[in-house]
Design an enzyme around this catalytic site. Sequence first.
Site, PDB file in Angstrom:
ATOM      1  N   ASP A 121      -2.976   2.495  -3.914  1.00 11.08           N
ATOM      2  CA  ASP A 121      -4.201   3.292  -4.106  1.00 11.08           C
ATOM      3  C   ASP A 121      -4.002   4.710  -3.559  1.00 11.08           C
ATOM      4  O   ASP A 121      -4.874   5.569  -3.715  1.00 11.08           O
ATOM      5  CB  ASP A 121      -5.438   2.605  -3.523  1.00 11.08           C
ATOM      6  CG  ASP A 121      -5.356   2.390  -2.027  1.00 11.08           C
ATOM      7  OD1 ASP A 121      -4.290   2.665  -1.438  1.00 11.08           O
ATOM      8  OD2 ASP A 121      -6.363   1.938  -1.445  1.00 11.08           O
ATOM      9  N   SER A 122      -2.834   4.974  -2.995  1.00 11.51           N
ATOM     10  CA  SER A 122      -2.456   6.362  -2.671  1.00 11.51           C
ATOM     11  C   SER A 122      -2.481   7.214  -3.943  1.00 11.51           C
ATOM     12  O   SER A 122      -2.505   8.445  -3.865  1.00 11.51           O
ATOM     13  CB  SER A 122      -1.057   6.405  -2.034  1.00 11.51           C
ATOM     14  OG  SER A 122      -0.125   5.683  -2.813  1.00 11.51           O
ATOM     15  N   ASP A 135      -2.388  -2.454  -5.760  1.00 14.00           N
ATOM     16  CA  ASP A 135      -3.388  -2.439  -4.686  1.00 14.00           C
ATOM     17  C   ASP A 135      -4.776  -2.776  -5.215  1.00 14.00           C
ATOM     18  O   ASP A 135      -5.184  -2.238  -6.253  1.00 14.00           O
ATOM     19  CB  ASP A 135      -3.491  -1.013  -4.109  1.00 14.00           C
ATOM     20  CG  ASP A 135      -2.819  -0.875  -2.757  1.00 14.00           C
ATOM     21  OD1 ASP A 135      -2.568  -1.898  -2.095  1.00 14.00           O
ATOM     22  OD2 ASP A 135      -2.545   0.281  -2.379  1.00 14.00           O
ATOM     23  N   GLU A 142      -5.707  -4.601   2.138  1.00 13.56           N
ATOM     24  CA  GLU A 142      -5.637  -4.162   3.530  1.00 13.56           C
ATOM     25  C   GLU A 142      -6.344  -5.214   4.373  1.00 13.56           C
ATOM     26  O   GLU A 142      -7.483  -5.586   4.085  1.00 13.56           O
ATOM     27  CB  GLU A 142      -6.251  -2.769   3.673  1.00 13.56           C
ATOM     28  CG  GLU A 142      -5.441  -1.753   2.890  1.00 13.56           C
ATOM     29  CD  GLU A 142      -5.860  -0.317   3.126  1.00 13.56           C
ATOM     30  OE1 GLU A 142      -6.726  -0.052   3.983  1.00 13.56           O
ATOM     31  OE2 GLU A 142      -5.308   0.556   2.435  1.00 13.56           O
ATOM     32  N   GLU A 144       1.855  -0.403   8.604  1.00 16.83           N
ATOM     33  CA  GLU A 144       1.794   1.062   8.463  1.00 16.83           C
ATOM     34  C   GLU A 144       1.425   1.742   9.784  1.00 16.83           C
ATOM     35  O   GLU A 144       0.525   1.308  10.516  1.00 16.83           O
ATOM     36  CB  GLU A 144       0.759   1.453   7.386  1.00 16.83           C
ATOM     37  CG  GLU A 144       0.608   2.971   7.271  1.00 16.83           C
ATOM     38  CD  GLU A 144      -0.063   3.454   5.987  1.00 16.83           C
ATOM     39  OE1 GLU A 144      -0.408   2.632   5.128  1.00 16.83           O
ATOM     40  OE2 GLU A 144      -0.208   4.689   5.874  1.00 16.83           O
TER      41      GLU A 144
HETATM   42  O1  KIV Z   1      -1.361   3.019  -1.291  1.00 19.07           O
HETATM   43  C1  KIV Z   1      -0.186   3.026  -0.907  1.00 19.07           C
HETATM   44  O2  KIV Z   1       0.663   3.774  -1.400  1.00 19.07           O
HETATM   45  C2  KIV Z   1       0.173   2.128   0.172  1.00 19.07           C
HETATM   46  C3  KIV Z   1       1.490   2.337   0.823  1.00 19.07           C
HETATM   47  C4  KIV Z   1       1.363   3.489   1.722  1.00 19.07           C
HETATM   48  C5  KIV Z   1       1.982   1.140   1.524  1.00 19.07           C
HETATM   49  O3  KIV Z   1      -0.586   1.289   0.534  1.00 19.07           O
END
Ligand code: KIV
Length: 272
Positions: A49-50, A88, A120, A187
């Site tokens: 979700d980044s 995610d 998460e 993380e």
């Molecule tokens: O959303 C993402 O890219 C992540 C990574 C930082 C592990 O959760």
Amino acid sequence: MSAQNQIRRITAPQITDRKGGDPIVCLTAYDAPTAAILDEHCDLILVGDSVGMVVHGLTTTVGVTLDMMILHGQAVMRGAHRALVVVDLPFGSYEDSVETAFKNASRVMMETGCQAIKIESGSYAAETVRYLVERGIPVMSHVGLRPQSMNVLGGFRARGRTQAVEDEIIANAIAAAQAGSFAVVVEGTSVEIAEKVTKAVDIPTIGIGASSGCDGQILVTPDMLGLFDRVPKFVKKYGQMGDLIEKAVSEYAADVKSRNFPFDENTYTFKK
Ligand code: KIV
């Protein structure tokens, strides 16, 4: 193409079997061409979700929607054919009940074809992990700095400065593993905590800003490619993509402005 002829993807159980073995190589991807390049080199590709921050320009991941994750998941699945693809679940799509989590996780898997999801994992999450895994959805958990909770945590700061938070991170990882997660992302924490978590669980730990004490590593791909000037301090830039794009675009703009079209010689001519 028969099912036998298709390239088999790496599976979630195969990632679990790598605990304590060869380091697991992971990166994020959000589109098909990037996924196609990563595929040969990565064991696991995360549609993180980044994407909200590094592709859509949001300031946090909180505004990312399920539809965004599905669209990017579909693109990555078209590009990658070997790596395990994990998508995610975004903020608000799994926390309120196990039923909501299953509804949204199964939608992601059915509409993208991905093989697993990531959530998460606060202490409440173990029940959700167990519910999803029992119903056929492999889950990767995520402890330590949990970006979706940044409004509660007070920002994107490394976690584990007090004994209470260290204990909480380790307990969350153990609960996630016991509930059936196939791996856990750790993380933004210290080397000591990452090593303790890695010892405490029988599933692979995938570190991001959490040291080589983990069983594998993941980075946000545009960060490690050098697309942005500012990246978290633990990120090594393996390329200078921002500079490369800047140089190419400025040369292109100069060519257009001066009517210097080197591609004219390859333009179409029609004989009539
Ligand atoms: O959303 C993402 O890219 C992540 C990574 C930082 C592990 O959760």
